[in-house]
Enzyme design. Structure first.
Site, mmCIF file in Angstrom:
data_model
loop_
_atom_site.group_PDB
_atom_site.id
_atom_site.type_symbol
_atom_site.label_atom_id
_atom_site.label_comp_id
_atom_site.label_asym_id
_atom_site.label_seq_id
_atom_site.Cartn_x
_atom_site.Cartn_y
_atom_site.Cartn_z
ATOM 1 N N SER A 35 10.292 22.525 36.718
ATOM 2 C CA SER A 35 9.847 22.283 35.338
ATOM 3 C C SER A 35 8.343 22.425 35.147
ATOM 4 O O SER A 35 7.876 22.552 34.021
ATOM 5 C CB SER A 35 10.292 20.897 34.870
ATOM 6 O OG SER A 35 9.638 19.895 35.608
ATOM 7 N N HIS B 263 5.044 15.723 35.006
ATOM 8 C CA HIS B 263 4.866 16.537 33.798
ATOM 9 C C HIS B 263 3.459 16.351 33.240
ATOM 10 O O HIS B 263 2.764 15.401 33.570
ATOM 11 C CB HIS B 263 5.905 16.194 32.738
ATOM 12 C CG HIS B 263 7.242 16.819 33.003
ATOM 13 N ND1 HIS B 263 8.336 16.534 32.234
ATOM 14 C CD2 HIS B 263 7.663 17.718 33.927
ATOM 15 C CE1 HIS B 263 9.377 17.225 32.688
ATOM 16 N NE2 HIS B 263 8.983 17.942 33.723
ATOM 17 N N ASP C 92 9.329 15.675 26.402
ATOM 18 C CA ASP C 92 10.182 14.843 27.262
ATOM 19 C C ASP C 92 10.883 13.689 26.550
ATOM 20 O O ASP C 92 11.501 12.861 27.223
ATOM 21 C CB ASP C 92 9.346 14.273 28.411
ATOM 22 C CG ASP C 92 8.928 15.324 29.405
ATOM 23 O OD1 ASP C 92 9.530 16.408 29.417
ATOM 24 O OD2 ASP C 92 7.995 15.052 30.182
#
Length: 184
Positions: free
Chosen positions: A61, A101, A127
């Site tokens: 990701s 992230h 998210d």
């Protein structure tokens, strides 16, 4: 088969030749290695302010910035504010595995609380779908640390050991066995 039998005889022959004093010495040596590793880990925790100063990227990701298997070094100093662009490692309530992230939005509430929103570089949406039900922002308490450096692909071995638990037990067993047999 025959080669395996010969190797096992050699190894067990070495074990038989160890007297009690040597065996106790080897066990204590092994315990010292393990306790030294734990002390170094605790030292890293204190120095970085992060409960998990080293993590492995588990998914794609964050590509192209980080790839699956990259080893990240984290810090989590409470006095340093979180900013847009920071790569954070955070844990969601009721989820065991932390997520790596990037912060895409920072929001300061009227009472001075800072909240932020994250997104994987390789993901199309933010998210909020990953957060706990009813949670729309992350807070400082959710953060394990911020990425300060990385080593590419070094953590792939960790991923393999988690994907194949038999490999983990085989490696640990072999390491323990060789430490007990090593005579120096």
């Amino acid at each position: 088969k025959m080669l395996g039998s010969i190797l096992s005889l050699i190894c067990f022959d070495d074990m038989k030749r160890l007297n009690v004093r040597q065996l106790i010495y080897q066990v204590l040596n092994f315990a010292m290695v393990v306790s030294s590793a734990l002390m170094m880990w605790k030292g890293l925790i204190v120095m970085t302010g992060s409960e998990s100063p080293i993590v492995v990227v588990l998914s794609g990701s964050m590509e192209p910035a980080f790839h699956r298997g990259d080893l990240l070094f984290l810090t989590n100093f409470q006095d340093v504010p979180i900013r847009v662009g920071d790569i954070t490692v955070f844990r969601i309530e009721h989820r065991e595995i932390p997520i790596v992230h990037r912060v895409i939005k920072v929001h300061e509430t009227s009472n001075g609380t800072i909240k932020f929103l994250t997104k994987g570089d390789n993901n199309r949406v933010d998210d909020r779908g990953l957060y706990a039900q009813g949670q729309y922002w992350l807070e400082k308490k959710d953060v394990l640390g911020r990425a300060r450096g990385f080593v590419p692909y070094v953590g792939i071995f960790t991923i393999l050991m988690n994907d194949f638990p038999q490999l983990k037990f085989a490696v640990l067993g072999l390491l323990g066995f060789f430490v007990l047999l090593h005579r120096e």
